[in-house]
Design a protein around this motif. Structure first.
Motif, PDB file in Angstrom:
ATOM      1  N   SER A  60     -10.170  -0.465  -6.352  1.00 46.45           N
ATOM      2  CA  SER A  60      -9.383  -2.015  -6.727  1.00 46.45           C
ATOM      3  C   SER A  60      -8.034  -1.441  -7.610  1.00 46.45           C
ATOM      4  O   SER A  60      -7.357  -2.356  -7.122  1.00 46.45           O
ATOM      5  CB  SER A  60     -10.001  -1.821  -8.660  1.00 46.45           C
ATOM      6  N   PRO A  61      -7.648  -0.231  -7.654  1.00 48.07           N
ATOM      7  CA  PRO A  61      -6.115  -0.378  -7.519  1.00 48.07           C
ATOM      8  C   PRO A  61      -5.581  -0.981  -5.828  1.00 48.07           C
ATOM      9  O   PRO A  61      -4.408  -1.517  -6.310  1.00 48.07           O
ATOM     10  CB  PRO A  61      -6.481   1.067  -7.165  1.00 48.07           C
ATOM     11  N   PHE A  62      -6.326  -0.349  -4.739  1.00 51.54           N
ATOM     12  CA  PHE A  62      -5.812  -0.532  -3.663  1.00 51.54           C
ATOM     13  C   PHE A  62      -6.325  -2.377  -3.444  1.00 51.54           C
ATOM     14  O   PHE A  62      -5.498  -3.036  -2.283  1.00 51.54           O
ATOM     15  CB  PHE A  62      -6.866   0.209  -2.621  1.00 51.54           C
ATOM     16  N   ALA A  63      -6.765  -2.632  -3.910  1.00 47.10           N
ATOM     17  CA  ALA A  63      -6.772  -4.004  -3.844  1.00 47.10           C
ATOM     18  C   ALA A  63      -6.094  -4.759  -4.542  1.00 47.10           C
ATOM     19  O   ALA A  63      -5.263  -5.894  -4.016  1.00 47.10           O
ATOM     20  CB  ALA A  63      -7.870  -4.755  -4.256  1.00 47.10           C
ATOM     21  N   LYS A  64      -5.468  -4.291  -5.337  1.00 44.46           N
ATOM     22  CA  LYS A  64      -4.146  -4.793  -5.732  1.00 44.46           C
ATOM     23  C   LYS A  64      -2.722  -4.395  -5.219  1.00 44.46           C
ATOM     24  O   LYS A  64      -1.772  -5.338  -5.917  1.00 44.46           O
ATOM     25  CB  LYS A  64      -3.975  -4.110  -7.644  1.00 44.46           C
ATOM     26  N   VAL A  65      -2.208  -2.918  -4.861  1.00 44.59           N
ATOM     27  CA  VAL A  65      -1.342  -2.790  -4.083  1.00 44.59           C
ATOM     28  C   VAL A  65      -1.940  -2.207  -2.952  1.00 44.59           C
ATOM     29  O   VAL A  65      -2.656  -1.279  -2.407  1.00 44.59           O
ATOM     30  CB  VAL A  65      -0.987  -2.067  -4.878  1.00 44.59           C
ATOM     31  N   PRO A  66      -1.732  -3.329  -1.688  1.00 43.86           N
ATOM     32  CA  PRO A  66      -2.040  -2.925  -0.722  1.00 43.86           C
ATOM     33  C   PRO A  66      -1.335  -2.266   0.255  1.00 43.86           C
ATOM     34  O   PRO A  66      -2.574  -1.831   1.369  1.00 43.86           O
ATOM     35  CB  PRO A  66      -2.035  -4.105   0.193  1.00 43.86           C
ATOM     36  N   ASP A  67      -0.384  -1.264   0.186  1.00 43.90           N
ATOM     37  CA  ASP A  67       0.293  -0.211   0.508  1.00 43.90           C
ATOM     38  C   ASP A  67       0.747   0.867  -0.361  1.00 43.90           C
ATOM     39  O   ASP A  67       0.475   1.759   0.052  1.00 43.90           O
ATOM     40  CB  ASP A  67       1.530  -0.707   1.071  1.00 43.90           C
ATOM     41  N   LEU A  68      -0.536   1.065  -1.077  1.00 46.38           N
ATOM     42  CA  LEU A  68      -0.725   2.226  -2.193  1.00 46.38           C
ATOM     43  C   LEU A  68      -1.104   3.715  -1.110  1.00 46.38           C
ATOM     44  O   LEU A  68      -1.039   4.470  -1.958  1.00 46.38           O
ATOM     45  CB  LEU A  68      -2.007   1.710  -3.011  1.00 46.38           C
ATOM     46  N   HIS A  69      -1.888   2.920  -0.710  1.00 45.46           N
ATOM     47  CA  HIS A  69      -2.815   4.065   0.055  1.00 45.46           C
ATOM     48  C   HIS A  69      -1.242   4.887   1.465  1.00 45.46           C
ATOM     49  O   HIS A  69      -1.548   6.139   1.396  1.00 45.46           O
ATOM     50  CB  HIS A  69      -3.907   3.723   1.013  1.00 45.46           C
ATOM     51  N   VAL A  70      -0.201   4.458   2.046  1.00 48.96           N
ATOM     52  CA  VAL A  70       1.027   4.246   2.531  1.00 48.96           C
ATOM     53  C   VAL A  70       1.706   5.259   0.857  1.00 48.96           C
ATOM     54  O   VAL A  70       2.102   6.439   1.434  1.00 48.96           O
ATOM     55  CB  VAL A  70       1.470   3.488   2.792  1.00 48.96           C
ATOM     56  N   ARG A  71       1.844   4.484  -0.033  1.00 50.91           N
ATOM     57  CA  ARG A  71       2.493   5.764  -1.368  1.00 50.91           C
ATOM     58  C   ARG A  71       2.026   6.966  -1.497  1.00 50.91           C
ATOM     59  O   ARG A  71       2.330   7.616  -1.984  1.00 50.91           O
ATOM     60  CB  ARG A  71       2.535   4.345  -2.076  1.00 50.91           C
ATOM     61  N   LEU A  72       0.819   6.661  -1.284  1.00 53.53           N
ATOM     62  CA  LEU A  72       0.103   8.179  -1.399  1.00 53.53           C
ATOM     63  C   LEU A  72      -0.756   9.069  -0.206  1.00 53.53           C
ATOM     64  O   LEU A  72      -0.847  10.197  -0.471  1.00 53.53           O
ATOM     65  CB  LEU A  72      -1.032   8.061  -2.141  1.00 53.53           C
ATOM     66  N   GLY A  73      -0.135   8.838   0.587  1.00 59.32           N
ATOM     67  CA  GLY A  73       0.200   9.378   1.899  1.00 59.32           C
ATOM     68  C   GLY A  73      -1.339   9.302   3.118  1.00 59.32           C
ATOM     69  O   GLY A  73      -1.849  10.376   3.302  1.00 59.32           O
ATOM     70  N   ALA A  74      -2.177   8.358   2.379  1.00 61.12           N
ATOM     71  CA  ALA A  74      -3.200   8.367   3.513  1.00 61.12           C
ATOM     72  C   ALA A  74      -2.814   7.884   4.896  1.00 61.12           C
ATOM     73  O   ALA A  74      -2.325   6.781   4.061  1.00 61.12           O
ATOM     74  CB  ALA A  74      -4.841   8.492   2.040  1.00 61.12           C
ATOM     75  N   GLU A  75      -3.948   7.169   5.846  1.00 57.50           N
ATOM     76  CA  GLU A  75      -3.668   6.615   6.812  1.00 57.50           C
ATOM     77  C   GLU A  75      -4.523   4.604   6.519  1.00 57.50           C
ATOM     78  O   GLU A  75      -4.178   4.963   7.237  1.00 57.50           O
ATOM     79  CB  GLU A  75      -4.549   7.030   7.824  1.00 57.50           C
ATOM     80  N   ALA A  76      -5.227   5.502   5.863  1.00 55.25           N
ATOM     81  CA  ALA A  76      -5.904   3.505   5.308  1.00 55.25           C
ATOM     82  C   ALA A  76      -6.426   3.631   4.442  1.00 55.25           C
ATOM     83  O   ALA A  76      -6.244   3.963   3.470  1.00 55.25           O
ATOM     84  CB  ALA A  76      -7.001   3.452   6.426  1.00 55.25           C
ATOM     85  N   GLY A  77      -6.016   2.234   3.791  1.00 55.87           N
ATOM     86  CA  GLY A  77      -6.392   1.958   2.128  1.00 55.87           C
ATOM     87  C   GLY A  77      -7.684   0.565   2.684  1.00 55.87           C
ATOM     88  O   GLY A  77      -7.894  -0.170   3.366  1.00 55.87           O
ATOM     89  N   ALA A  78      -8.856   0.825   1.582  1.00 52.40           N
ATOM     90  CA  ALA A  78      -9.478  -0.588   1.121  1.00 52.40           C
ATOM     91  C   ALA A  78      -9.603  -1.098  -0.093  1.00 52.40           C
ATOM     92  O   ALA A  78      -9.840  -0.132  -0.447  1.00 52.40           O
ATOM     93  CB  ALA A  78     -10.767   0.054   1.805  1.00 52.40           C
ATOM     94  N   GLY A  79      -9.555  -2.317  -0.572  1.00 51.41           N
ATOM     95  CA  GLY A  79      -9.776  -2.843  -1.850  1.00 51.41           C
ATOM     96  C   GLY A  79     -11.317  -2.965  -2.464  1.00 51.41           C
ATOM     97  O   GLY A  79     -11.243  -2.939  -3.150  1.00 51.41           O
ATOM     98  N   ASP A  80     -12.516  -2.620  -1.390  1.00 51.03           N
ATOM     99  CA  ASP A  80     -13.411  -2.247  -2.121  1.00 51.03           C
ATOM    100  C   ASP A  80     -14.162  -1.965  -0.569  1.00 51.03           C
ATOM    101  O   ASP A  80     -13.814  -1.409   0.155  1.00 51.03           O
ATOM    102  CB  ASP A  80     -13.852  -3.826  -1.842  1.00 51.03           C
TER     103      ASP A  80
END
Length: 80
Positions: A60-80
């Motif tokens: 759920s944090p990645f659904a609220k902040v779409p580029d959060l995975h980039v800020r944490l250094g990951a290659e991809a993110g998913a909100g659900d």
């Protein structure tokens, strides 16, 4: 596909992946207070596993902040 469990410490990641073929590491962080541990997984991957495999961070944090995975250094993110 291998489930490493919900409570695997980031420091155990090299041991858990030893001898396994891994194309992607998917990590779930359902609450804001899990983001520090998610970042630790990225850090261990970068420092002890040579920057591989790619990491997908989700929850759920990645659904609220779409580029959060980039800020944490990951290659991809998913909100659900």
């Amino acid at each position: 596909q291998t489930n490493l469990g919900a409570d695997l410490p980031a420091s155990d990641l090299p041991w858990a992946l030893s001898g396994r073929q891994c194309d992607l590491l998917a990590v779930s962080a359902t609450m804001l207070l899990h983001l520090g541990q998610a970042r630790s997984v990225v850090d261990v991957r970068n420092t002890q596993l040579g920057g591989s495999p790619p990491i997908l961070l989700g929850g759920s944090p990645f659904a609220k902040v779409p580029d959060l995975h980039v800020r944490l250094g990951a290659e991809a993110g998913a909100g659900d």
